[in-house]
Design an enzyme around this catalytic site. Structure first.
Site, PDB file in Angstrom:
ATOM      1  CE1 TYR A  44      -3.536   2.704   0.846  1.00 58.29           C
ATOM      2  CE2 TYR A  44      -2.037   3.331   2.620  1.00 58.29           C
ATOM      3  CZ  TYR A  44      -3.149   3.591   1.837  1.00 58.29           C
ATOM      4  OH  TYR A  44      -3.860   4.748   2.026  1.00 58.29           O
ATOM      5  CE  LYS A  67      -3.520   5.636  -1.491  1.00 64.09           C
ATOM      6  NZ  LYS A  67      -4.481   6.438  -2.259  1.00 64.09           N
TER       7      LYS A  67
END
Length: 227
Positions: free
Chosen positions: A146, A150
């Site tokens: 994740y 990002k």
């Protein structure tokens, strides 16, 4: 001020709807774009609904944004909210999770931004606002896939802001944990008052999307509540 057309990817989600409600309250024309089939039978804030759009597919996105621009007379701001999350260690998890996080968090922002650019550059105040993550600045166990995706959103924001300097501003918000029903269910022992309320994050995003934010570009704005 004349009514501005605001396109929200992931518009049917919790944050997308918080942004849509605020934007409508201030008089913007709000377009929801989502992978889901968001029909008129579903109760959602938003003036225009464009469902069944695969934002990992450049052609699907190009067709959707061309239709939006024709229907609404242009596009003034793009808010890239579509995305997802996985908590998974490398030892117990799947390598495919890294590809999936890249696709739904970074590729969707890249594809949507490219599809919207022809109309954003024609606007008197073209804006792109991305959703990054505070966790991408300092990751933690289980957050690798994740956080990496990002971090890519942050680099996209910075590079695109220079590419479009003087034409379209490009900024990102970096939230910590957002107060959603899913996060409350996943972390029942946490105090949600420490988290970021969707409406507060929506306010920050809409400021960056506003005409008043003309002097801000390439910013990565932390929105972290009390964490």
């Amino acid at each position: 001020m004349s009514k501005r057309t605001i396109v929200i990817t992931g518009g049917a989600g919790i944050l997308g709807q918080a942004v849509a409600r605020r934007a409508m309250d201030r008089g913007d024309q709000v377009v929801l774009v989502d992978r889901a089939p968001i029909t008129d039978q579903i109760e959602l804030a938003g003036d225009v609904r464009v469902g069944d759009v695969d934002l990992t597919d450049p052609q699907s996105a190009a067709d959707a944004f061309a239709g939006i621009a024709e229907m609404c007379g242009g596009i003034d701001a793009l808010l890239n909210i579509a995305g997802g999350f996985v908590w998974e260690t490398l030892d117990d998890g799947s390598v495919d999770s890294w590809e999936r996080m890249f696709a739904i968090n970074l590729r969707t922002a890249v594809v949507a931004s490219k599809a919207a650019l022809p109309w954003l550059m024609k606007s008197d105040a073209g804006r792109i606002v991305n959703v990054g993550a505070a966790g991408a600045l300092k990751s933690d166990m289980g957050m690798g896939a994740y956080a990496a995706s990002k971090a890519g959103v942050a680099r996209l924001t910075e590079s695109l802001s220079r590419e479009l300097l003087g034409k379209v501003t490009v900024n990102a918000v970096l939230p910590s944990v957002i107060d959603t029903p899913t996060n409350r269910a996943d972390m029942p022992d946490a105090d949600p008052s420490d988290w970021v309320a969707p409406d507060d994050l929506a306010a920050a995003m809409l400021f960056l999307a506003s005409e008043e934010a003309r002097a801000i570009t390439g910013a990565l704005l932390p929105v972290t509540g009390r964490v």
